[in-house]
Design a protein around this motif. Structure first.
Motif: not given
Length: 160
Positions: A72-92
């Motif tokens: 909500k503060n327009n900060r970008a939280h980066v979760y990196a080096h993941l084995d796999s991704v379980a969400v998609r762009k635009g998802q809340t």
């Protein structure tokens, strides 16, 4: 408090670089370990603004499989080096939502872990600028402050 289910293997700030062994290297995030392929939950709610392999020019190039959440503060939280991704762009997503699994993808990885960083801005280029200190915030301090503000606001609204 924010990382109680993890073992911190490299904190935010100056450290000895695990690859070059340089003692004056600035680490722009915090490295956290559960176990390989363990579910990774969002530390904060927001909108997914990136989900997938960190391609060059995206602001997360070399980070392997990445999820970036704008809070909500327009900060970008980066979760990196993941084995796999379980969400998609635009998802809340809400805090606690599974966003991926711990892994060892990308460059400069010495083992399975979550590299988590908070960028001061979420755009352009997911908040990427060359200077890591100017680009990021201490994740532990930010989340402690964020959680205390959220809890205070909830308490005030419950009193009304």
């Amino acid at each position: 408090m924010p990382f109680e289910d993890y073992r911190v293997t490299s904190p935010y700030g100056y450290r000895t670089d695990p690859i070059t062994r340089d003692g004056k290297s600035f680490h722009d995030g915090i490295d956290l370990v559960k176990r390989h392929r363990a579910p990774i939950q969002a530390f904060i709610g927001g909108v997914v603004i990136y989900a997938g392999n960190g391609a060059p020019g995206t602001g997360v190039g070399g980070y392997g499989n990445v999820v970036v959440i704008r809070d909500k503060n327009n900060r970008a939280h980066v979760y990196a080096h993941l084995d796999s991704v379980a969400v998609r762009k635009g998802q809340t997503v809400k805090r606690g939502h599974i966003i991926g699994r711990q892994g060892a993808t990308g460059n400069r990885v010495t083992g399975s872990h979550l590299h988590y960083e908070i960028r001061k801005k979420s755009s352009p280029s997911l908040g990427w600028i060359q200077d890591p200190q100017a680009r990021t915030l201490d994740p532990t301090k930010y989340l402690r402050n964020y959680y205390s503000t959220v809890n205070t606001n909830k308490s005030i609204s419950q009193m009304a």
